[in-house]
Design a protein around this motif. Sequence first.
Motif, PDB file in Angstrom:
ATOM      1  N   HIS A  83      32.393  45.589  17.489  1.00 44.19           N
ATOM      2  CA  HIS A  83      31.589  44.397  17.759  1.00 44.19           C
ATOM      3  C   HIS A  83      30.529  44.769  18.770  1.00 44.19           C
ATOM      4  O   HIS A  83      30.847  45.232  19.862  1.00 44.19           O
ATOM      5  CB  HIS A  83      32.481  43.268  18.306  1.00 44.19           C
ATOM      6  CG  HIS A  83      31.702  42.132  18.901  1.00 44.19           C
ATOM      7  ND1 HIS A  83      30.766  41.427  18.174  1.00 44.19           N
ATOM      8  CD2 HIS A  83      31.702  41.587  20.141  1.00 44.19           C
ATOM      9  CE1 HIS A  83      30.231  40.501  18.956  1.00 44.19           C
ATOM     10  NE2 HIS A  83      30.768  40.579  20.152  1.00 44.19           N
ATOM     11  N   HIS A  85      28.499  43.502  21.228  1.00 50.80           N
ATOM     12  CA  HIS A  85      28.555  42.282  22.037  1.00 50.80           C
ATOM     13  C   HIS A  85      27.165  41.961  22.580  1.00 50.80           C
ATOM     14  O   HIS A  85      26.619  42.727  23.378  1.00 50.80           O
ATOM     15  CB  HIS A  85      29.570  42.520  23.153  1.00 50.80           C
ATOM     16  CG  HIS A  85      29.699  41.436  24.159  1.00 50.80           C
ATOM     17  ND1 HIS A  85      30.868  40.743  24.343  1.00 50.80           N
ATOM     18  CD2 HIS A  85      28.836  40.931  25.059  1.00 50.80           C
ATOM     19  CE1 HIS A  85      30.703  39.856  25.303  1.00 50.80           C
ATOM     20  NE2 HIS A  85      29.474  39.955  25.767  1.00 50.80           N
ATOM     21  N   HIS A 125      32.784  46.899  21.552  1.00 58.04           N
ATOM     22  CA  HIS A 125      34.249  46.928  21.691  1.00 58.04           C
ATOM     23  C   HIS A 125      34.887  46.542  20.373  1.00 58.04           C
ATOM     24  O   HIS A 125      34.241  45.951  19.500  1.00 58.04           O
ATOM     25  CB  HIS A 125      34.730  46.025  22.832  1.00 58.04           C
ATOM     26  CG  HIS A 125      34.444  44.558  22.708  1.00 58.04           C
ATOM     27  ND1 HIS A 125      35.192  43.713  21.923  1.00 58.04           N
ATOM     28  CD2 HIS A 125      33.494  43.778  23.283  1.00 58.04           C
ATOM     29  CE1 HIS A 125      34.718  42.476  22.047  1.00 58.04           C
ATOM     30  NE2 HIS A 125      33.676  42.476  22.857  1.00 58.04           N
TER      31      HIS A 125
ATOM     32  N   HIS B 257      31.747  33.056  25.415  1.00 60.92           N
ATOM     33  CA  HIS B 257      30.815  33.995  24.784  1.00 60.92           C
ATOM     34  C   HIS B 257      30.627  33.617  23.327  1.00 60.92           C
ATOM     35  O   HIS B 257      31.587  33.660  22.570  1.00 60.92           O
ATOM     36  CB  HIS B 257      31.379  35.414  24.903  1.00 60.92           C
ATOM     37  CG  HIS B 257      30.686  36.424  24.045  1.00 60.92           C
ATOM     38  ND1 HIS B 257      29.352  36.731  24.196  1.00 60.92           N
ATOM     39  CD2 HIS B 257      31.121  37.196  23.016  1.00 60.92           C
ATOM     40  CE1 HIS B 257      29.021  37.654  23.302  1.00 60.92           C
ATOM     41  NE2 HIS B 257      30.070  37.940  22.569  1.00 60.92           N
ATOM     42  N   HIS B 364      36.018  35.196  27.126  1.00 58.09           N
ATOM     43  CA  HIS B 364      36.132  36.653  27.159  1.00 58.09           C
ATOM     44  C   HIS B 364      37.221  37.126  28.110  1.00 58.09           C
ATOM     45  O   HIS B 364      37.413  38.335  28.273  1.00 58.09           O
ATOM     46  CB  HIS B 364      34.789  37.311  27.468  1.00 58.09           C
ATOM     47  CG  HIS B 364      34.477  38.462  26.567  1.00 58.09           C
ATOM     48  ND1 HIS B 364      35.080  39.694  26.710  1.00 58.09           N
ATOM     49  CD2 HIS B 364      33.685  38.567  25.478  1.00 58.09           C
ATOM     50  CE1 HIS B 364      34.634  40.504  25.770  1.00 58.09           C
ATOM     51  NE2 HIS B 364      33.794  39.841  24.999  1.00 58.09           N
TER      52      HIS B 364
HETATM   53 CU   LIG Z   1      32.782  40.859  23.495  1.00 56.59          CU
END
Ligand SMILES: [Cu+2]
Lengths: 342, 401
Positions: A83, A85, A125, B257, B364
Amino acid sequence: MATINKRFGATDGYIRVPGGSEIYIFGWVDLTGIPENEIFSYRGKAQLLGPLLEAKVGDEVYLTLTNLGMPVRPDLDDSHTIHWHGFPNQIPVWDGVPEASISVLVGRDFVYYYKPLAPGTYIYHCHFEPVEHIQMGMVGPLLVRPADYDPGNPAYKTAYGHGTGTEFDREYFIFLTELDTRAHQQIEAVQEYDWTDYKPDYWLNNGRSYPDTVEPSGALPYQPYSSLIRANSGDKVLLRFVNLGYQQHSIEILGVPLHVIGQDAQRPLGLNGENLSYRKNALYFAAGQTMDAIFTAPSAGTYPLFNRDYHKNVNAGTAPGGMVSEIQILAGSLPPQPGPGQ
Amino acid sequence: MIRNINLWVTDGYISIPDGNSIYIWGYTDAAGKRAQVPGPRIVVNQGDVVNISITNTLPEATSVVFPGQSGVTADTGSGPQPAGPKYDGGGNLVSLTDFADYPGNPGGNPPTITYTFTAHRPGTFIYESGTNPHKQVQMGLYGAIIVRPSDYDPAVPAKKTAYGENTHTEFDREYLVVVSEIDPVLHQAVEQGKDYKIRDFLPRYWTMNGRSAPDTMNSDNAGYMPNQPYGAMIMAEPDEKVLIRYAGGGIENHPLHPHGNHTRIVALDGSLLKNGTEDLSYKKFTVLVGAGQTYDQVFTWSGLGYNPSNPIPTVMPNLRNLGVGDAGWTMWSGSPYLGEKGDVPVGVTSFNQVGEYHFMVHSHEEMQITNWGEFPGGMMTMIAIFPTGTLGDAGTIEGLG
Ligand SMILES: [Cu+2]
Ligand SMILES: [Cu+2]
């Protein structure tokens, strides 16, 4: 615009914490350019942090994830994903969320494609059972250069592009995570861990705890990134902060005021371009945030970097340890930096 | 306008996807109904005079505070007085504001009270208990108030805004996500009348609009969750402006997030991020929603322009070489393209409707996206981007008021 081909393996391995203990991790290993018949020899060689992924706005990045399996836990047939981010306007097939698209099975490959749209400090990640896979170490730094980036021209060696006031001479990652060694031991021993009992006992800066943080890059076989920051007096130093732990952290550098020029891979800009950058002595991070700060290196000397949550500057309860590192300012003898963190 | 809102303070149960049922205290909008979490949404207009009456059926006193509202009065039957903190004879704080007593307290206050304030400014606000809040707010006595700007008109795009025309807060759709956390030991102790020390607070569940994932993704008023009426699924079409209102209803801070894009933070705690003509809004990909704080943000997803005639530059492996439905279900359509459906493996339940894209929104602090350690769960939902023209009427948040 360049085409970047990378291949990362997902596997397990061990890292070292000060005092000599080995901690079981999951993580990434760089397989780029490795012949197919040698890939298997990289099983069990995960590193913390994962390899630095670096691209320019407009580059085409083909990133192959190869799930190498877990030699220490052959019973564990977990999938993995990558991913990116913070990447804007992503589509699910490359977003790495197993519940919203696909994951990569043991022994399989999958190609993620990214064409970075905006410069800044990002993270990659694994998003498969992320509470376990992120804590176990499947994290890595990711930086996107502005399209006009030119390291040979000071006006174009910037974090966010020419004319954005983000010129720098040297740059360093400060990548914050934590380690709950009970969780790592339980998983190594094929035991269940209740993640709501999460209670870290080590705090890591670039995958290391102090004093390992100030050892040079390469000193620890599976923790490749030093946290030591070095510059010549007067240099502009760009710090790329990442928090990929599960706690909030406050990082302070005594005697070094910080100019925050990026948050979450965006310049702080109002709708009409208002410059909302600001100055801080301590930087506060939530989990999943990144921040870019620039300082002008003061007079020669050593300046400690530490977590203002002082109880985190320990290793299993003993100080000094944790996220502590050093900024070493030299009078002018340091040669130009060949790459981030070096 | 004058808005008269009646709330009852009572108890009830909420359901957690792991099968657990949690005793709660909360608000409800009719006598005899079980409590809900969060409390009923209150939606009023700027300038309205808001009368909120509560009837307490709990075994202890309770009250409501309105952070961000000024000039609040309280009336326990003898006329409105400025609401304010209450101290006992020894000078110790017993309530942050005037309270309704528990029914039948000898010599006590009445079990009803009416608070009144004028909604002076638009924005997203919280209402919550001001009495034993360390316990009562945790038990579920919190909710959100939306104040529409005085020129609000959902039929006129320039006036369908969070903060008024020309404040750059226009939106096509809006969503409210109130976050909190649950320590089941606290809730059980209150149910059984046992002692509980808040210093032992250790949450095992995390909620958006009173629900833990995957229930967060279910619709409003889902029948099996009668006391958790609000879904937390965010739905939009490409390029739409989506106003997402976060409110921190718990006692901890949560970093939320969204996948898919940054949000632009346009207001904090109901205050527009502008200073005259200077715009102070900014973009983030993780917002730390502090306890008691609200964040108004605009999210837009535009995509990268891929479709079957402008295909993605990678080759999709055969389905049997992909992991799909690891959680036992998937939101995936089986196709990389918006609005297209492809194959998913036999035996995997896909909740995808018309080839929409799903982007996760989550805390998160990743243990918070579990239900007592089991992933997926907790403080997690999806932003679903539907093909243009398929989602229908946007609607806006409605509530009491
Ligand atoms: Cu993330
Ligand atoms: Cu995520």
